[in-house]
Scaffold this active site. Structure first.
Site, PDB file in Angstrom:
ATOM      1  N   GLU A  48       1.161  15.776  15.471  1.00  0.00           N
ATOM      2  CA  GLU A  48       1.787  16.105  14.178  1.00  0.00           C
ATOM      3  C   GLU A  48       3.171  15.461  14.025  1.00  0.00           C
ATOM      4  OE1 GLU A  48       4.136  19.440  13.555  1.00  0.00           O
ATOM      5  OE2 GLU A  48       3.458  20.542  15.334  1.00  0.00           O
ATOM      6  N   LYS A  60       8.740  18.841   4.677  1.00  0.00           N
ATOM      7  CA  LYS A  60       7.804  19.517   5.580  1.00  0.00           C
ATOM      8  C   LYS A  60       6.579  19.935   4.757  1.00  0.00           C
ATOM      9  CE  LYS A  60       7.557  23.875   8.168  1.00  0.00           C
ATOM     10  NZ  LYS A  60       8.320  25.078   8.544  1.00  0.00           N
ATOM     11  N   VAL A  75       1.177  21.795  11.576  1.00  0.00           N
ATOM     12  CA  VAL A  75      -0.130  21.977  12.210  1.00  0.00           C
ATOM     13  C   VAL A  75      -1.215  22.066  11.128  1.00  0.00           C
ATOM     14  CG1 VAL A  75      -1.536  23.626  13.531  1.00  0.00           C
ATOM     15  CG2 VAL A  75       0.757  22.988  14.346  1.00  0.00           C
ATOM     16  N   ASP A 126       5.806  36.877   6.044  1.00  0.00           N
ATOM     17  CA  ASP A 126       5.882  35.486   6.475  1.00  0.00           C
ATOM     18  C   ASP A 126       4.852  35.209   7.569  1.00  0.00           C
ATOM     19  OD1 ASP A 126       6.517  32.917   7.165  1.00  0.00           O
ATOM     20  OD2 ASP A 126       8.667  33.262   7.409  1.00  0.00           O
ATOM     21  N   SER A 141       2.443  32.006   8.880  1.00  0.00           N
ATOM     22  CA  SER A 141       2.256  30.559   8.719  1.00  0.00           C
ATOM     23  C   SER A 141       0.865  30.221   8.200  1.00  0.00           C
ATOM     24  CB  SER A 141       2.463  29.869  10.065  1.00  0.00           C
ATOM     25  OG  SER A 141       2.162  28.504   9.943  1.00  0.00           O
ATOM     26  N   ALA A 142       0.832  29.214   7.335  1.00  0.00           N
ATOM     27  CA  ALA A 142      -0.457  28.703   6.836  1.00  0.00           C
ATOM     28  C   ALA A 142      -1.277  28.063   7.960  1.00  0.00           C
ATOM     29  CB  ALA A 142      -0.216  27.697   5.712  1.00  0.00           C
ATOM     30  N   ASP A 143      -0.638  27.816   9.097  1.00  0.00           N
ATOM     31  CA  ASP A 143      -1.393  27.269  10.244  1.00  0.00           C
ATOM     32  C   ASP A 143      -2.559  28.178  10.619  1.00  0.00           C
ATOM     33  OD1 ASP A 143       0.611  25.356  10.344  1.00  0.00           O
ATOM     34  OD2 ASP A 143       1.503  26.075  12.224  1.00  0.00           O
ATOM     35  N   LYS A 156       5.014  31.131  20.298  1.00  0.00           N
ATOM     36  CA  LYS A 156       6.460  31.155  20.499  1.00  0.00           C
ATOM     37  C   LYS A 156       7.005  32.555  20.251  1.00  0.00           C
ATOM     38  CE  LYS A 156       7.733  27.633  18.329  1.00  0.00           C
ATOM     39  NZ  LYS A 156       6.936  28.019  17.307  1.00  0.00           N
TER      40      LYS A 156
HETATM   41  N1  PSU Z   1       6.788  25.334  16.467  1.00  0.00           N
HETATM   42  C1  PSU Z   1       7.536  24.521  17.252  1.00  0.00           C
HETATM   43  N2  PSU Z   1       7.932  23.322  16.775  1.00  0.00           N
HETATM   44  C2  PSU Z   1       7.597  22.914  15.520  1.00  0.00           C
HETATM   45  C3  PSU Z   1       6.790  23.775  14.719  1.00  0.00           C
HETATM   46  C4  PSU Z   1       6.413  24.961  15.223  1.00  0.00           C
HETATM   47  O1  PSU Z   1       7.849  24.880  18.360  1.00  0.00           O
HETATM   48  O2  PSU Z   1       7.998  21.830  15.132  1.00  0.00           O
HETATM   49  C5  PSU Z   1       6.363  23.312  13.356  1.00  0.00           C
HETATM   50  C6  PSU Z   1       4.877  22.927  13.375  1.00  0.00           C
HETATM   51  O3  PSU Z   1       4.705  21.802  12.541  1.00  0.00           O
HETATM   52  C7  PSU Z   1       4.215  24.144  12.749  1.00  0.00           C
HETATM   53  C8  PSU Z   1       5.255  24.552  11.743  1.00  0.00           C
HETATM   54  O4  PSU Z   1       2.993  23.839  12.126  1.00  0.00           O
HETATM   55  O5  PSU Z   1       6.486  24.390  12.435  1.00  0.00           O
HETATM   56  C9  PSU Z   1       5.079  25.978  11.282  1.00  0.00           C
HETATM   57  O6  PSU Z   1       5.927  26.190  10.214  1.00  0.00           O
HETATM   58  P1  PSU Z   1       5.686  27.452   9.263  1.00  0.00           P
HETATM   59  O7  PSU Z   1       5.935  28.635  10.139  1.00  0.00           O
HETATM   60  O8  PSU Z   1       6.691  27.277   8.162  1.00  0.00           O
HETATM   61  O9  PSU Z   1       4.254  27.356   8.782  1.00  0.00           O
HETATM   62 MN    MN Z   2       6.426  30.820   6.890  1.00  0.00          MN
END
Ligand code: PSU
Ligand code: MN
Length: 302
Positions: free
Chosen positions: A26, A88, A108, A140, A142-144, A161
């Site tokens: 990614e 992003k 992701v 909140d 993540s869409a992941d 994490k």
């Molecule tokens: N976790 C990390 N490093 C990162 C990310 C997550 O340790 O760079 C990034 C990845 O691209 C992940 C995104 O898909 O953050 C998730 O962001 P959000 O929670 O806004 O969906």
């Molecule tokens: Mn988010």
């Protein structure tokens, strides 16, 4: 696979057409996950580790609206230097960035979408997004996680994490049918640290066992991906006390600064790195390299 918006690097296209192993990578981790120049150096090292383990790397990003599968060294350096100036891009943002023909760093979720269009099954990263702490109020998530539920790309990461709520993230994944595999471990790794208070769903000890499950899922017609949690090498693992203290403080500072939404994860990663004098960044780099290695082995075994 041909698609009007997709530019597959010739080396990646050849590998895919010859059924050779390819690993997706990614780009948000480059633009938003690490500072320059460590981000560019790490991205190139990750590609090298994938090669050293017998697979072809395909770093994914959106450049001038084109979906790039396999970046040049210059592309990687550009995204690394631009950092937060690159948008992003998660599933929500995807079509806008393409329509406006601008640059986007893929998370992701959007990396999975593009990898799937290209026919890549294995994807290495550092950490996935998840259910944030306090999500019972902020919502909140993540869409992941939704992407894992529907897109058949398997993501190798270093666990969940601890800036996230590990328990809620596991529950969410279970609800949506996304298995969490522990590579050589039954304990869910917590990214910077090999340990947590949670267990993975299945422990598997070889890349072959993992690729067998990928194959069976596909034959059963089960859609969606899996999370393959690969613990950081123990010599780079941070004591959970140290890292959790930094995370608690980073979360407080985030609240005070009023940071939310898609800015949360980048803010927390940078703050934790600052609070640990760069130790978390050093661990972050090592764990990504470890994930690149395991991904290449899984891709080869498929
Ligand atoms: N976790 C990390 N490093 C990162 C990310 C997550 O340790 O760079 C990034 C990845 O691209 C992940 C995104 O898909 O953050 C998730 O962001 P959000 O929670 O806004 O969906
Ligand atoms: Mn988010």
């Amino acid at each position: 696979m041909n698609h009007p918006y997709l530019d597959i690097h010739p080396e990646v296209a050849t590998a895919l057409s010859e059924n050779k192993p390819v690993v997706a990578l990614e780009s948000t981790i480059i633009s938003h996950g690490m500072p320059y120049p460590q981000n560019a150096e790490t991205a190139l090292k990750v590609e090298q580790v994938v090669r050293d383990h017998g697979a072809i790397p395909a770093t994914i990003a959106i450049i001038a609206g084109r979906l790039k599968v396999g970046l040049s060294k210059d592309d990687i350096d550009y995204i690394a230097k631009e950092g937060h100036k690159v948008v992003k891009v998660s599933r929500r943002d995807f079509a806008f960035i393409v329509a406006q023909k601008v640059n986007g760093a893929t998370t992701v979720a959007s990396t999975m979408m593009i990898a799937n269009m290209a026919g890549i099954k294995v994807f290495a990263t550092g950490g996935i997004g998840g259910v944030h702490r306090g999500a019972e109020n902020s919502l909140d998530i993540s869409a992941d996680l939704q992407e894992l539920a529907k897109t058949s790309v398997n993501v190798v990461c270093a666990g969940i994490k601890s800036i996230l709520d590990l328990g809620l993230t596991l529950e969410y994944l279970e609800t949506h049918g996304v298995p969490v595999i522990g590579y050589k471990t039954k304990m869910l790794p917590a990214f910077y640290s090999i340990e947590s208070d949670f267990e993975v769903d299945y422990r598997l000890d070889t890349p072959e066992e993992i690729s067998e499950v990928i194959k069976v899922r596909s034959e059963l017609g089960i859609e969606g991906g899996m999370v393959i949690a690969n613990p950081i090498e123990s010599k780079y693992s941070m004591p959970s006390k140290v890292i959790n203290k930094a995370i608690e403080q980073a979360l407080r500072e985030m609240d005070e600064a009023g940071v939310k939404g898609k800015a949360s994860t980048p803010f927390l990663l940078a703050k934790v790195a600052e609070l640990t004098d760069g130790n978390s960044l050093a661990s972050n780099i090592e764990l990504v390299l470890g994930n690149a290695r395991l991904s290449a082995q899984i891709a080869r075994s498929i």
